[in-house]
Scaffold this motif. Structure first.
Motif, short mmCIF file in Angstrom:
data_model
loop_
_atom_site.label_atom_id
_atom_site.label_comp_id
_atom_site.label_asym_id
_atom_site.label_seq_id
_atom_site.Cartn_x
_atom_site.Cartn_y
_atom_site.Cartn_z
N LYS A 84 0.79 -1.13 0.01
CA LYS A 84 0.03 0.08 -0.12
C LYS A 84 0.88 1.19 0.02
CE LYS A 84 -0.66 0.00 4.94
NZ LYS A 84 -1.63 -0.03 6.31
N ASP A 108 -4.43 5.32 3.78
CA ASP A 108 -4.24 5.63 5.31
C ASP A 108 -5.51 4.93 6.11
OD1 ASP A 108 -5.37 9.02 5.41
OD2 ASP A 108 -6.70 7.11 5.03
N ASP A 109 -5.80 4.80 7.29
CA ASP A 109 -7.04 4.26 7.77
C ASP A 109 -8.33 4.68 7.38
OD1 ASP A 109 -5.00 4.56 11.16
OD2 ASP A 109 -4.72 3.16 9.57
N GLN A 110 -8.26 5.67 6.66
CA GLN A 110 -9.71 5.96 6.15
C GLN A 110 -10.03 4.83 5.04
OE1 GLN A 110 -12.24 8.31 7.23
NE2 GLN A 110 -10.53 8.35 8.90
N SER A 126 -9.93 1.09 3.14
CA SER A 126 -10.02 -0.44 3.33
C SER A 126 -10.41 -0.98 2.09
CB SER A 126 -10.76 -0.76 4.42
OG SER A 126 -12.17 -0.51 4.21
N ARG A 136 -13.96 5.60 4.58
CA ARG A 136 -14.83 5.65 5.76
C ARG A 136 -15.51 6.99 5.96
NH1 ARG A 136 -12.71 0.89 7.70
NH2 ARG A 136 -10.51 1.37 7.80
#
Lengths: 114, 113
Positions: free
Chosen positions: B57, B62-64, B66, B80
Protein backbone atom coordinates in the motif's frame (compact mmCIF):
# COMPACT_ATOMS: atom_id res chain seq x y z
CA UNK A 1 13.68 3.70 -6.92
CA UNK A 2 11.98 4.30 -10.24
CA UNK A 3 10.48 7.28 -12.00
CA UNK A 4 9.12 8.19 -15.40
CA UNK A 5 8.98 11.52 -17.19
CA UNK A 6 6.74 12.26 -20.14
CA UNK A 7 8.37 15.20 -21.79
CA UNK A 8 5.30 16.72 -23.41
CA UNK A 9 1.94 17.37 -21.77
CA UNK A 10 0.33 17.93 -25.19
CA UNK A 11 1.26 16.85 -28.70
CA UNK A 12 -0.66 18.12 -31.69
CA UNK A 13 -0.41 16.49 -35.14
CA UNK A 14 -2.34 16.45 -38.38
CA UNK A 15 -4.09 13.31 -39.50
CA UNK A 16 -1.74 11.20 -41.63
CA UNK A 17 1.46 12.61 -40.13
CA UNK A 18 3.82 10.75 -37.75
CA UNK A 19 3.32 10.67 -34.00
CA UNK A 20 6.11 10.83 -31.42
CA UNK A 21 5.32 10.74 -27.70
CA UNK A 22 8.41 10.94 -25.54
CA UNK A 23 9.13 9.07 -22.33
CA UNK A 24 12.25 8.86 -20.19
CA UNK A 25 12.63 6.65 -17.16
CA UNK A 26 15.00 5.98 -14.32
CA UNK A 27 15.33 2.75 -12.40
CA UNK A 28 17.67 0.85 -10.12
CA UNK A 29 16.86 -2.48 -11.74
CA UNK A 30 15.94 -3.69 -15.21
CA UNK A 31 12.44 -2.33 -15.59
CA UNK A 32 9.38 -3.33 -17.52
CA UNK A 33 7.92 -0.45 -19.50
CA UNK A 34 4.40 0.05 -20.78
CA UNK A 35 2.36 2.51 -22.76
CA UNK A 36 -1.33 2.82 -21.93
CA UNK A 37 -3.97 4.84 -23.73
CA UNK A 38 -7.05 6.38 -22.15
CA UNK A 39 -9.90 7.53 -24.33
CA UNK A 40 -12.50 9.84 -22.77
CA UNK A 41 -14.62 8.07 -20.18
CA UNK A 42 -12.80 4.81 -20.80
CA UNK A 43 -10.35 2.73 -18.79
CA UNK A 44 -6.64 2.45 -19.41
CA UNK A 45 -5.89 0.19 -22.35
CA UNK A 46 -2.48 -1.41 -22.82
CA UNK A 47 -0.86 -0.38 -26.12
CA UNK A 48 2.40 -2.25 -25.75
CA UNK A 49 4.97 -3.46 -23.25
CA UNK A 50 8.71 -4.04 -22.98
CA UNK A 51 9.87 -6.81 -20.66
CA UNK A 52 13.56 -7.38 -21.57
CA UNK A 53 12.98 -9.17 -24.87
CA UNK A 54 13.20 -7.32 -28.21
CA UNK A 55 14.01 -3.64 -27.80
CA UNK A 56 11.61 -2.63 -30.58
CA UNK A 57 8.13 -3.41 -29.41
CA UNK A 58 5.08 -3.42 -31.63
CA UNK A 59 1.69 -2.76 -30.15
CA UNK A 60 -1.90 -2.39 -31.16
CA UNK A 61 -3.27 0.13 -33.67
CA UNK A 62 0.08 0.56 -35.45
CA UNK A 63 1.98 1.94 -32.46
CA UNK A 64 5.48 0.89 -31.58
CA UNK A 65 8.14 1.87 -29.08
CA UNK A 66 11.87 1.37 -28.82
CA UNK A 67 13.64 0.69 -25.54
CA UNK A 68 16.97 2.52 -25.50
CA UNK A 69 18.88 1.72 -22.35
CA UNK A 70 21.72 4.13 -23.13
CA UNK A 71 19.24 7.01 -23.38
CA UNK A 72 16.85 5.65 -20.70
CA UNK A 73 14.05 6.28 -23.15
CA UNK A 74 10.95 4.47 -24.35
CA UNK A 75 9.38 6.77 -26.93
CA UNK A 76 6.08 5.85 -28.57
CA UNK A 77 5.70 6.30 -32.32
CA UNK A 78 3.20 5.76 -35.09
CA UNK A 79 3.90 6.43 -38.76
CA UNK A 80 0.52 7.96 -39.57
CA UNK A 81 -1.92 9.45 -37.09
CA UNK A 82 -5.63 8.73 -37.26
CA UNK A 83 -8.39 10.82 -35.76
CA UNK A 84 -9.26 7.93 -33.45
CA UNK A 85 -5.78 8.15 -31.90
CA UNK A 86 -6.74 11.33 -30.07
CA UNK A 87 -6.51 10.37 -26.40
CA UNK A 88 -4.35 10.56 -23.27
CA UNK A 89 -1.22 8.38 -23.31
CA UNK A 90 0.62 7.18 -20.22
CA UNK A 91 4.13 5.80 -20.00
CA UNK A 92 4.52 3.42 -17.08
CA UNK A 93 7.56 1.80 -15.46
CA UNK A 94 7.41 -1.26 -13.24
CA UNK A 95 9.99 -3.36 -11.44
CA UNK A 96 12.62 -0.65 -11.62
CA UNK A 97 12.54 0.00 -7.91
CA UNK A 98 12.48 -3.62 -6.87
CA UNK A 99 8.69 -3.60 -6.75
CA UNK A 100 6.10 -4.59 -9.30
CA UNK A 101 4.02 -1.56 -8.39
CA UNK A 102 3.96 0.63 -11.48
CA UNK A 103 4.83 4.30 -11.59
CA UNK A 104 2.86 6.38 -14.05
CA UNK A 105 3.99 9.36 -16.03
CA UNK A 106 1.82 12.47 -16.01
CA UNK A 107 0.37 11.65 -19.38
CA UNK A 108 0.53 13.21 -22.84
CA UNK A 109 -2.59 14.40 -24.53
CA UNK A 110 -2.49 13.63 -28.26
CA UNK A 111 -4.54 15.99 -30.40
CA UNK A 112 -5.14 15.01 -34.01
CA UNK A 113 -6.27 17.67 -36.48
CA UNK A 114 -8.14 16.77 -39.67
CA UNK B 1 -12.71 -10.33 -24.43
CA UNK B 2 -12.92 -10.31 -20.62
CA UNK B 3 -12.70 -6.93 -18.96
CA UNK B 4 -12.61 -5.31 -15.56
CA UNK B 5 -15.84 -3.55 -14.67
CA UNK B 6 -16.47 -0.84 -12.08
CA UNK B 7 -19.60 0.59 -10.52
CA UNK B 8 -20.83 3.23 -10.25
CA UNK B 9 -19.29 5.26 -13.05
CA UNK B 10 -19.86 8.44 -11.08
CA UNK B 11 -20.53 8.87 -7.36
CA UNK B 12 -21.33 12.13 -5.63
CA UNK B 13 -21.15 12.19 -1.85
CA UNK B 14 -21.02 14.70 0.97
CA UNK B 15 -17.92 15.23 3.06
CA UNK B 16 -17.79 12.85 6.00
CA UNK B 17 -19.89 10.16 4.33
CA UNK B 18 -18.73 6.64 3.68
CA UNK B 19 -18.46 5.41 0.10
CA UNK B 20 -17.85 2.00 -1.37
CA UNK B 21 -16.48 1.68 -4.86
CA UNK B 22 -16.99 -1.66 -6.52
CA UNK B 23 -14.94 -3.58 -9.03
CA UNK B 24 -15.32 -6.93 -10.71
CA UNK B 25 -11.88 -8.14 -11.81
CA UNK B 26 -11.31 -10.62 -14.62
CA UNK B 27 -12.32 -14.00 -13.34
CA UNK B 28 -9.02 -15.93 -13.41
CA UNK B 29 -6.91 -13.06 -12.11
CA UNK B 30 -5.20 -13.29 -8.74
CA UNK B 31 -3.82 -9.82 -8.09
CA UNK B 32 -6.00 -6.78 -7.58
CA UNK B 33 -5.20 -3.09 -7.37
CA UNK B 34 -6.71 0.30 -6.74
CA UNK B 35 -5.33 3.54 -8.18
CA UNK B 36 -6.57 7.07 -8.14
CA UNK B 37 -6.12 10.03 -10.44
CA UNK B 38 -6.88 13.49 -9.11
CA UNK B 39 -7.93 15.76 -11.95
CA UNK B 40 -4.91 16.98 -13.85
CA UNK B 41 -2.47 14.83 -11.87
CA UNK B 42 -0.73 11.49 -12.22
CA UNK B 43 -2.31 8.13 -11.72
CA UNK B 44 -1.24 7.07 -8.22
CA UNK B 45 -1.05 3.61 -6.74
CA UNK B 46 -3.17 3.03 -3.63
CA UNK B 47 -3.09 -0.65 -2.75
CA UNK B 48 -2.48 -4.16 -4.04
CA UNK B 49 -4.32 -7.25 -2.84
CA UNK B 50 -3.44 -10.90 -3.17
CA UNK B 51 -4.58 -14.07 -1.45
CA UNK B 52 -7.18 -12.14 0.56
CA UNK B 53 -4.78 -9.68 2.06
CA UNK B 54 -3.08 -6.40 1.29
CA UNK B 55 0.34 -7.03 -0.23
CA UNK B 56 1.43 -3.44 -0.69
CA UNK B 57 0.00 0.00 0.00
CA UNK B 58 1.06 3.56 -0.57
CA UNK B 59 1.22 6.46 1.87
CA UNK B 60 -2.12 7.65 0.49
CA UNK B 61 -3.83 4.50 1.71
CA UNK B 62 -4.34 5.52 5.33
CA UNK B 63 -6.79 4.29 7.95
CA UNK B 64 -9.68 5.93 6.11
CA UNK B 65 -9.31 3.39 3.31
CA UNK B 66 -10.00 -0.31 3.31
CA UNK B 67 -10.32 -3.02 0.68
CA UNK B 68 -12.21 -6.23 0.65
CA UNK B 69 -13.00 -9.15 -1.57
CA UNK B 70 -16.35 -10.08 -0.03
CA UNK B 71 -17.10 -12.91 -2.42
CA UNK B 72 -15.41 -14.65 -5.32
CA UNK B 73 -15.98 -11.86 -7.79
CA UNK B 74 -16.16 -8.38 -6.26
CA UNK B 75 -13.27 -6.24 -5.04
CA UNK B 76 -14.25 -3.13 -3.11
CA UNK B 77 -12.61 0.06 -1.93
CA UNK B 78 -14.18 1.76 1.07
CA UNK B 79 -13.50 5.29 2.18
CA UNK B 80 -14.84 5.69 5.72
CA UNK B 81 -15.21 9.44 6.02
CA UNK B 82 -14.69 11.20 2.73
CA UNK B 83 -12.80 14.46 2.44
CA UNK B 84 -12.88 17.02 -0.33
CA UNK B 85 -9.42 15.92 -1.43
CA UNK B 86 -10.69 12.38 -2.04
CA UNK B 87 -12.40 13.67 -5.18
CA UNK B 88 -10.71 11.78 -8.00
CA UNK B 89 -11.08 9.06 -10.58
CA UNK B 90 -10.54 5.68 -8.98
CA UNK B 91 -9.32 2.82 -11.14
CA UNK B 92 -9.41 -0.83 -10.32
CA UNK B 93 -7.00 -3.22 -12.02
CA UNK B 94 -6.34 -6.94 -11.98
CA UNK B 95 -3.55 -9.18 -13.12
CA UNK B 96 -3.34 -12.90 -13.61
CA UNK B 97 0.17 -13.12 -12.17
CA UNK B 98 3.44 -11.23 -12.23
CA UNK B 99 4.25 -12.22 -15.79
CA UNK B 100 1.18 -10.53 -17.14
CA UNK B 101 0.19 -6.90 -17.47
CA UNK B 102 -2.52 -5.25 -15.43
CA UNK B 103 -5.95 -4.77 -16.92
CA UNK B 104 -7.72 -1.60 -15.87
CA UNK B 105 -11.37 -0.86 -15.42
CA UNK B 106 -13.06 2.28 -16.77
CA UNK B 107 -12.90 4.05 -13.43
CA UNK B 108 -15.32 5.57 -10.95
CA UNK B 109 -15.38 9.33 -10.71
CA UNK B 110 -15.85 10.28 -7.06
CA UNK B 111 -16.97 13.81 -6.29
CA UNK B 112 -16.99 14.89 -2.66
CA UNK B 113 -18.96 18.07 -1.93
Amino acid sequence: AQSVTQLDSHVSVSEGTPVLLRCNYSSSYSPSLFWYVQHPNKGLQLLLKYTSAATLVKGINGFEAEFKKSETSFHLTKPSAHMSDAAEYFCVVSGGGGSYIPTFGRGTSLIVHP
Amino acid sequence: EPEVTQTPSHQVTQMGQEVILRCVPISNHLYFYWYRQILGQKVEFLVSFYNNEISEKSEIFDDQFSVERPDGSNFTLKIRSTKLEDSAMYFCASRRDFTYEQYFGPGTRLTVT
